[in-house]
Design a protein around this motif. Sequence first.
Motif, PDB file in Angstrom:
ATOM      1  N   LYS A   1      29.736  41.040  24.865  1.00 14.16           N
ATOM      2  CA  LYS A   1      31.111  40.905  24.420  1.00 14.16           C
ATOM      3  C   LYS A   1      32.054  40.956  25.615  1.00 14.16           C
ATOM      4  CE  LYS A   1      30.384  42.933  19.859  1.00 14.16           C
ATOM      5  NZ  LYS A   1      30.814  43.998  18.914  1.00 14.16           N
ATOM      6  N   ALA A   2      33.209  40.325  25.444  1.00 14.23           N
ATOM      7  CA  ALA A   2      34.179  40.301  26.534  1.00 14.23           C
ATOM      8  C   ALA A   2      34.678  41.710  26.825  1.00 14.23           C
ATOM      9  CB  ALA A   2      35.353  39.387  26.175  1.00 14.23           C
ATOM     10  N   MET A   3      34.974  41.979  28.096  1.00  8.95           N
ATOM     11  CA  MET A   3      35.442  43.292  28.506  1.00  8.95           C
ATOM     12  C   MET A   3      36.844  43.517  27.969  1.00  8.95           C
ATOM     13  SD  MET A   3      35.842  44.757  32.350  1.00  8.95           S
ATOM     14  CE  MET A   3      37.158  43.596  32.687  1.00  8.95           C
ATOM     15  N   PRO A   4      37.098  44.632  27.288  1.00  9.70           N
ATOM     16  CA  PRO A   4      38.440  44.875  26.745  1.00  9.70           C
ATOM     17  C   PRO A   4      39.460  45.055  27.849  1.00  9.70           C
ATOM     18  CG  PRO A   4      37.084  46.841  26.565  1.00  9.70           C
ATOM     19  CD  PRO A   4      36.176  45.730  27.024  1.00  9.70           C
TER      20      PRO A   4
ATOM     21  N   ASP B   1      31.150  40.766  45.688  1.00  5.43           N
ATOM     22  CA  ASP B   1      30.334  39.576  45.869  1.00  5.43           C
ATOM     23  C   ASP B   1      31.098  38.540  46.684  1.00  5.43           C
ATOM     24  OD1 ASP B   1      27.688  38.286  44.536  1.00  5.43           O
ATOM     25  OD2 ASP B   1      29.233  36.761  44.784  1.00  5.43           O
ATOM     26  N   GLU B   2      30.360  37.787  47.508  1.00  4.69           N
ATOM     27  CA  GLU B   2      31.008  36.822  48.388  1.00  4.69           C
ATOM     28  C   GLU B   2      31.689  35.692  47.627  1.00  4.69           C
ATOM     29  OE1 GLU B   2      28.331  34.776  50.918  1.00  4.69           O
ATOM     30  OE2 GLU B   2      26.911  34.253  49.319  1.00  4.69           O
ATOM     31  N   GLU B   3      31.233  35.387  46.404  1.00  9.71           N
ATOM     32  CA  GLU B   3      31.851  34.297  45.639  1.00  9.71           C
ATOM     33  C   GLU B   3      33.154  34.711  44.973  1.00  9.71           C
ATOM     34  OE1 GLU B   3      29.031  32.664  42.963  1.00  9.71           O
ATOM     35  OE2 GLU B   3      27.804  31.744  44.541  1.00  9.71           O
ATOM     36  N   ALA B   4      33.450  36.014  44.918  1.00 10.16           N
ATOM     37  CA  ALA B   4      34.725  36.485  44.371  1.00 10.16           C
ATOM     38  C   ALA B   4      35.784  36.342  45.467  1.00 10.16           C
ATOM     39  CB  ALA B   4      34.601  37.923  43.890  1.00 10.16           C
ATOM     40  N   PHE B   5      36.224  35.109  45.699  1.00  8.51           N
ATOM     41  CA  PHE B   5      37.019  34.783  46.891  1.00  8.51           C
ATOM     42  C   PHE B   5      38.461  35.241  46.797  1.00  8.51           C
ATOM     43  CE2 PHE B   5      37.039  31.212  43.962  1.00  8.51           C
ATOM     44  CZ  PHE B   5      38.374  30.847  43.887  1.00  8.51           C
ATOM     45  N   LEU B   6      38.918  35.675  45.633  1.00  7.07           N
ATOM     46  CA  LEU B   6      40.290  36.166  45.493  1.00  7.07           C
ATOM     47  C   LEU B   6      40.363  37.689  45.440  1.00  7.07           C
ATOM     48  CD1 LEU B   6      41.807  33.634  42.916  1.00  7.07           C
ATOM     49  CD2 LEU B   6      42.027  33.634  45.417  1.00  7.07           C
ATOM     50  N   SER B   7      39.249  38.353  45.662  1.00  9.22           N
ATOM     51  CA  SER B   7      39.200  39.811  45.627  1.00  9.22           C
ATOM     52  C   SER B   7      38.706  40.342  46.957  1.00  9.22           C
ATOM     53  CB  SER B   7      38.276  40.296  44.502  1.00  9.22           C
ATOM     54  OG  SER B   7      38.695  39.800  43.249  1.00  9.22           O
TER      55      SER B   7
ATOM     56  N   CYS C   1      32.978  45.983  37.766  1.00 11.01           N
ATOM     57  CA  CYS C   1      34.050  45.207  38.402  1.00 11.01           C
ATOM     58  C   CYS C   1      34.021  45.358  39.919  1.00 11.01           C
ATOM     59  CB  CYS C   1      35.402  45.655  37.850  1.00 11.01           C
ATOM     60  SG  CYS C   1      35.702  45.148  36.139  1.00 11.01           S
ATOM     61  N   ALA C   2      33.730  46.569  40.390  1.00  9.51           N
ATOM     62  CA  ALA C   2      33.654  46.781  41.837  1.00  9.51           C
ATOM     63  C   ALA C   2      32.515  45.988  42.448  1.00  9.51           C
ATOM     64  CB  ALA C   2      33.492  48.274  42.127  1.00  9.51           C
ATOM     65  N   VAL C   3      31.394  45.908  41.737  1.00 10.82           N
ATOM     66  CA  VAL C   3      30.260  45.130  42.247  1.00 10.82           C
ATOM     67  C   VAL C   3      30.602  43.645  42.284  1.00 10.82           C
ATOM     68  CG1 VAL C   3      27.881  44.457  41.774  1.00 10.82           C
ATOM     69  CG2 VAL C   3      28.572  46.841  41.526  1.00 10.82           C
ATOM     70  N   MET C   4      31.250  43.147  41.246  1.00  6.54           N
ATOM     71  CA  MET C   4      31.614  41.727  41.227  1.00  6.54           C
ATOM     72  C   MET C   4      32.652  41.396  42.291  1.00  6.54           C
ATOM     73  SD  MET C   4      31.620  40.625  37.189  1.00  6.54           S
ATOM     74  CE  MET C   4      32.672  41.966  36.619  1.00  6.54           C
ATOM     75  N   GLU C   5      33.611  42.287  42.512  1.00  7.01           N
ATOM     76  CA  GLU C   5      34.629  42.032  43.526  1.00  7.01           C
ATOM     77  C   GLU C   5      34.034  42.017  44.927  1.00  7.01           C
ATOM     78  OE1 GLU C   5      37.561  45.009  42.916  1.00  7.01           O
ATOM     79  OE2 GLU C   5      38.333  44.126  41.057  1.00  7.01           O
TER      80      GLU C   5
ATOM     81  N   SER D   1      42.451  42.067  41.225  1.00  3.83           N
ATOM     82  CA  SER D   1      41.594  43.089  40.627  1.00  3.83           C
ATOM     83  C   SER D   1      41.121  42.610  39.256  1.00  3.83           C
ATOM     84  CB  SER D   1      42.370  44.403  40.485  1.00  3.83           C
ATOM     85  OG  SER D   1      41.610  45.343  39.754  1.00  3.83           O
ATOM     86  N   LEU D   2      39.819  42.522  39.104  1.00  5.55           N
ATOM     87  CA  LEU D   2      39.278  42.075  37.823  1.00  5.55           C
ATOM     88  C   LEU D   2      39.598  43.058  36.711  1.00  5.55           C
ATOM     89  CD1 LEU D   2      35.750  40.847  38.995  1.00  5.55           C
ATOM     90  CD2 LEU D   2      37.764  39.469  38.528  1.00  5.55           C
ATOM     91  N   LEU D   3      39.613  44.345  37.029  1.00 10.74           N
ATOM     92  CA  LEU D   3      39.879  45.358  36.014  1.00 10.74           C
ATOM     93  C   LEU D   3      41.329  45.344  35.571  1.00 10.74           C
ATOM     94  CD1 LEU D   3      38.554  47.653  34.426  1.00 10.74           C
ATOM     95  CD2 LEU D   3      39.260  49.209  36.250  1.00 10.74           C
ATOM     96  N   GLU D   4      42.243  45.237  36.517  1.00  9.85           N
ATOM     97  CA  GLU D   4      43.662  45.256  36.173  1.00  9.85           C
ATOM     98  C   GLU D   4      44.109  43.948  35.537  1.00  9.85           C
ATOM     99  OE1 GLU D   4      45.779  46.205  39.688  1.00  9.85           O
ATOM    100  OE2 GLU D   4      44.936  48.231  39.881  1.00  9.85           O
TER     101      GLU D   4
END
Length: 376
Positions: free
Chosen positions: A97-100, A118-124, A112-116, A78-81
């Motif tokens: 700026k970087a996400m806090p 994506d097909e290139e987010a292979f660990l999500s 984060c849900a949109v990025m997860e 999870s990118l958010l966690e």
Amino acid sequence: MPALFPMPTNPALVPVVQTRKALLILDLQNDFLTSNGALYTEEPDGYVDRILELAKAFRDSGNGDVIWIRSEFERHCSLLEEGEQIVTSDSMVRPEKAMPRGRSPASAIHDCAVMEADEEAFLSIAEDRDGGENKDEDEDEDKRPCVRKGTRGAELVPKVKAAIDFNRDIVFTKNHYSAFNSAQQRLVLLLRTRFVTQLYVCGALTNISIYATALDAGRHGYGVTIIEDCCGFRSPKRHINAVRQLKYLGGCDDVLFESLIEQLLSPPLPKSTGLSPSINTIDLDPRTGELAAIPAPPRQRRTKAKKGPRSPADRPQLRAPPSPPKAAPPHSVSSNDSKPKLEGNAHVLQNLMVLEVDSDYGAADCTPALKLRRSE
């Protein structure tokens, strides 16, 4: 109270710690480098061959360590966690700026849900239609399984395996997008024990593993350089976005393959021993077993050649002081002129008294009588 272990006060006795460099090569696995892989990456052309050549040159130069890093899917990332960052936007974005870490606003959760997804987010794993997450990897129909543990896709390609020197190189496996994730401190400890301060990063993909790893490396205080033409990508726009944000957010530098090869093959500069000029080396005294400074041989001083007596031609010539200027002659008076001629600037003065010769002789000694009149 005196110290039990007094430190040496002579700075020349303090040893010099030479820092090192490391070449991080990420995700050269079958799922990324074979045509039937889940995320086949073929751009830029010939980047894998350049990486293998660079690894050999880096190893032979003795500048540091070569570290091969591979990814394995262990569980949903999870990118958010986890607080990790990747780039999945095809549009040219401005650096942000970087996400806090920790709790984030609703917009960050949506991003984060949109990025997860994506097909290139292979660990999500993408969210299902009901709003939950497909924790079962077999139910994630939107993306092909990638680098699953125990599969051929998670293995390094054969020519990469052949290029690894298992006696000198390091092979490291990560389960997150970043090799420096807080759950994986093994790489940080490994670099610290080897006094590594400068990292060169390449591999695949620029906007996924390379981006997350380089960003976290900067947070740990490492100097990071991206070898731009040795980074594989599937989308040129995502590659450009990732490199731009790494420069802006992480202060990373970029270099090309040819320039780095020239630096590695150039002869090294002479290293300083860090000792005082009067000390040649430090060794153990065989009698006491303590550190002893071996003095350097004394320097030979240059002796000036004695000069013989000077010849008369070389001696400085004494000159006589200049003679004072001659005094101006006194004013002359002529008996033939009706008015005397004054020399100098006396004729420009006002009310100047001028001498005139009286035609009458006033004395028996035949001396002409003089009388004064005011100048006209």
